[in-house]
Scaffold this motif. Structure first.
Motif, mmCIF file in Angstrom:
data_model
loop_
_atom_site.group_PDB
_atom_site.id
_atom_site.type_symbol
_atom_site.label_atom_id
_atom_site.label_comp_id
_atom_site.label_asym_id
_atom_site.label_seq_id
_atom_site.Cartn_x
_atom_site.Cartn_y
_atom_site.Cartn_z
ATOM 1 N N UNK A 110 0.800 -1.224 0.000
ATOM 2 C CA UNK A 110 0.000 0.000 0.000
ATOM 3 C C UNK A 110 0.835 1.278 0.000
ATOM 4 N N UNK A 111 2.152 1.171 0.210
ATOM 5 C CA UNK A 111 3.007 2.359 0.175
ATOM 6 C C UNK A 111 2.597 3.377 1.221
ATOM 7 N N UNK A 112 2.458 4.626 0.813
ATOM 8 C CA UNK A 112 2.040 5.683 1.735
ATOM 9 C C UNK A 112 0.529 5.888 1.727
ATOM 10 N N UNK A 113 -0.188 5.114 0.892
ATOM 11 C CA UNK A 113 -1.640 5.166 0.925
ATOM 12 C C UNK A 113 -2.305 5.984 -0.151
ATOM 13 N N UNK A 114 -1.588 6.376 -1.195
ATOM 14 C CA UNK A 114 -2.213 7.208 -2.233
ATOM 15 C C UNK A 114 -3.324 6.456 -2.961
ATOM 16 N N UNK A 115 -3.125 5.178 -3.233
ATOM 17 C CA UNK A 115 -4.176 4.379 -3.859
ATOM 18 C C UNK A 115 -5.204 3.931 -2.815
ATOM 19 N N UNK A 116 -4.734 3.700 -1.600
ATOM 20 C CA UNK A 116 -5.635 3.285 -0.516
ATOM 21 C C UNK A 116 -6.717 4.324 -0.263
ATOM 22 N N UNK B 31 -4.701 -3.298 4.788
ATOM 23 C CA UNK B 31 -3.566 -2.697 4.089
ATOM 24 C C UNK B 31 -2.279 -3.363 4.551
ATOM 25 N N UNK B 32 -1.549 -3.925 3.592
ATOM 26 C CA UNK B 32 -0.318 -4.659 3.874
ATOM 27 C C UNK B 32 0.851 -3.888 3.285
ATOM 28 N N UNK B 33 1.812 -3.521 4.125
ATOM 29 C CA UNK B 33 2.982 -2.759 3.669
ATOM 30 C C UNK B 33 4.178 -3.122 4.542
ATOM 31 N N UNK B 34 5.237 -3.702 3.961
ATOM 32 C CA UNK B 34 6.372 -4.164 4.772
ATOM 33 C C UNK B 34 7.424 -3.110 5.075
ATOM 34 N N UNK B 35 7.408 -1.993 4.389
ATOM 35 C CA UNK B 35 8.571 -1.117 4.362
ATOM 36 C C UNK B 35 8.514 -0.018 5.413
ATOM 37 N N UNK B 36 9.513 0.837 5.354
ATOM 38 C CA UNK B 36 9.615 2.012 6.218
ATOM 39 C C UNK B 36 8.463 2.987 5.999
ATOM 40 N N UNK B 37 7.686 2.794 4.938
ATOM 41 C CA UNK B 37 6.573 3.683 4.646
ATOM 42 C C UNK B 37 5.322 3.341 5.464
ATOM 43 N N UNK B 38 5.376 2.263 6.229
ATOM 44 C CA UNK B 38 4.191 1.805 6.954
ATOM 45 C C UNK B 38 3.654 2.866 7.921
ATOM 46 N N UNK B 39 4.529 3.507 8.673
ATOM 47 C CA UNK B 39 4.067 4.490 9.648
ATOM 48 C C UNK B 39 3.339 5.646 8.972
ATOM 49 N N UNK B 40 3.873 6.088 7.838
ATOM 50 C CA UNK B 40 3.216 7.165 7.091
ATOM 51 C C UNK B 40 1.880 6.700 6.532
ATOM 52 N N UNK B 41 1.842 5.465 6.036
ATOM 53 C CA UNK B 41 0.588 4.882 5.562
ATOM 54 C C UNK B 41 -0.467 4.913 6.665
ATOM 55 N N UNK B 42 -0.092 4.469 7.843
ATOM 56 C CA UNK B 42 -1.047 4.394 8.949
ATOM 57 C C UNK B 42 -1.535 5.779 9.345
ATOM 58 N N UNK B 43 -0.635 6.763 9.372
ATOM 59 C CA UNK B 43 -1.042 8.145 9.690
ATOM 60 C C UNK B 43 -1.988 8.692 8.630
ATOM 61 N N UNK B 44 -1.627 8.494 7.372
ATOM 62 C CA UNK B 44 -2.436 9.054 6.275
ATOM 63 C C UNK B 44 -3.848 8.475 6.252
ATOM 64 N N UNK B 45 -3.958 7.181 6.406
ATOM 65 C CA UNK B 45 -5.264 6.539 6.284
ATOM 66 C C UNK B 45 -6.087 6.667 7.557
ATOM 67 N N UNK B 46 -5.434 6.636 8.705
ATOM 68 C CA UNK B 46 -6.162 6.783 9.972
ATOM 69 C C UNK B 46 -6.796 8.157 10.110
ATOM 70 N N UNK B 47 -6.259 9.143 9.383
ATOM 71 C CA UNK B 47 -6.798 10.500 9.444
ATOM 72 C C UNK B 47 -8.082 10.670 8.638
ATOM 73 N N UNK B 48 -8.456 9.666 7.856
ATOM 74 C CA UNK B 48 -9.634 9.749 6.990
ATOM 75 C C UNK B 48 -10.854 9.180 7.720
ATOM 76 N N UNK B 49 -11.917 9.946 7.720
ATOM 77 C CA UNK B 49 -13.178 9.485 8.314
ATOM 78 C C UNK B 49 -13.879 8.560 7.323
#
Length: 239
Positions: free
Chosen positions: A42-48, A61-79
């Motif tokens: 899922x990367x940073x979540x642009x497609x998510x 959302x499955x993401x193994x890399x260092x981008x996971x924390x940013x992914x979680x922040x980006x998507x968790x902020x969406x209602x």
């Protein structure tokens, strides 16, 4: 450790500017969606973010890399009414858990399968995860003759031919629902930049420009006129 874990998703970071391109992919996939989805890589979540507009019941959302924390922040902020689950892992390490806990009927690989050395094994795991009638949604780079330093730098093991990815899906047990080249017009600029000029970078500004000027026109043309080649290949495969 498997090479799968080395993927860091930097190409997806530049592709965050490709909103029209991503919406084009979504339109191609939309008629075949189920209700419970998994996005792998899922990367940073642009497609998510766009997937959340599709009104899935659950989205893992499955993401193994260092981008996971940013992914979680980006998507968790969406209602969103969608039940969202995060997994910092490669699919091979979580597919059994996903199958038992979330029972997905739609598994999505957008610009991911080419990063996986043993793609046949990956497709087999996807098949095992899905129920009867579940579907896998794949977008991969096309045409091995376009493979260059940029592909190597970001960890691509290959670019695909349509017959190749189709056969691999069938060997894994899938029935092909949709198999087509995408973005015929993108072949020439990619060849110039990455084969002739040997560039090893993907600039967000160039992606945004192509996305704004070319993609709306190209996507309309290809909706009515199938192309014999394309920069990418899109697959929908059913168990």
């Amino acid at each position: 450790m498997s090479k799968k874990i080395s993927y860091v998703g930097k190409d997806l970071e530049a592709m965050s500017f490709a909103v029209n391109y991503h919406r084009w992919i979504l339109r191609e996939f939309r008629p075949f969606w189920g209700r419970k989805a998994v996005e792998v890589g899922a990367g940073t979540g642009s497609f998510s973010k766009l997937l959340l507009e599709e009104n899935f019941e659950t989205l893992s959302l499955v993401e193994p890399s260092e981008m996971f924390d940013q992914l979680k922040r980006n998507i968790s902020a969406i209602d969103s009414a969608t039940d969202i689950n995060f997994h910092q892992s490669v699919f091979a390490h979580v597919y059994q858990r996903l199958a038992s806990e979330h029972r997905p009927d739609s598994i999505i690989y957008v610009n991911v399968l080419e990063h996986i050395e043993d793609d046949a094994a990956e497709l087999s795991m996807i098949y095992k995860t899905l129920p009867k009638g579940g579907r896998c949604f794949i977008l991969v780079p096309a045409l091995q003759k376009l493979y260059g330093e940029f592909d190597r730098k970001i960890g691509h093991f290959r670019r695909y031919a349509k017959i190749e990815i189709g056969k691999k899906c069938q060997v894994a047990g899938f029935r092909l629902v949709k198999l087509k080249y995408l973005d015929f017009a993108g072949i020439f600029p990619w060849f110039v930049k990455y084969k002739m000029l040997k560039s090893d970078s993907l600039e967000g500004g160039a992606v945004a420009l192509y996305d704004k000027i070319a993609v709306p026109f190209i996507s309309r043309v290809e909706r009515h006129l199938p192309m014999p080649l394309g920069k990418n290949i899109l697959v929908v495969a059913e168990k």
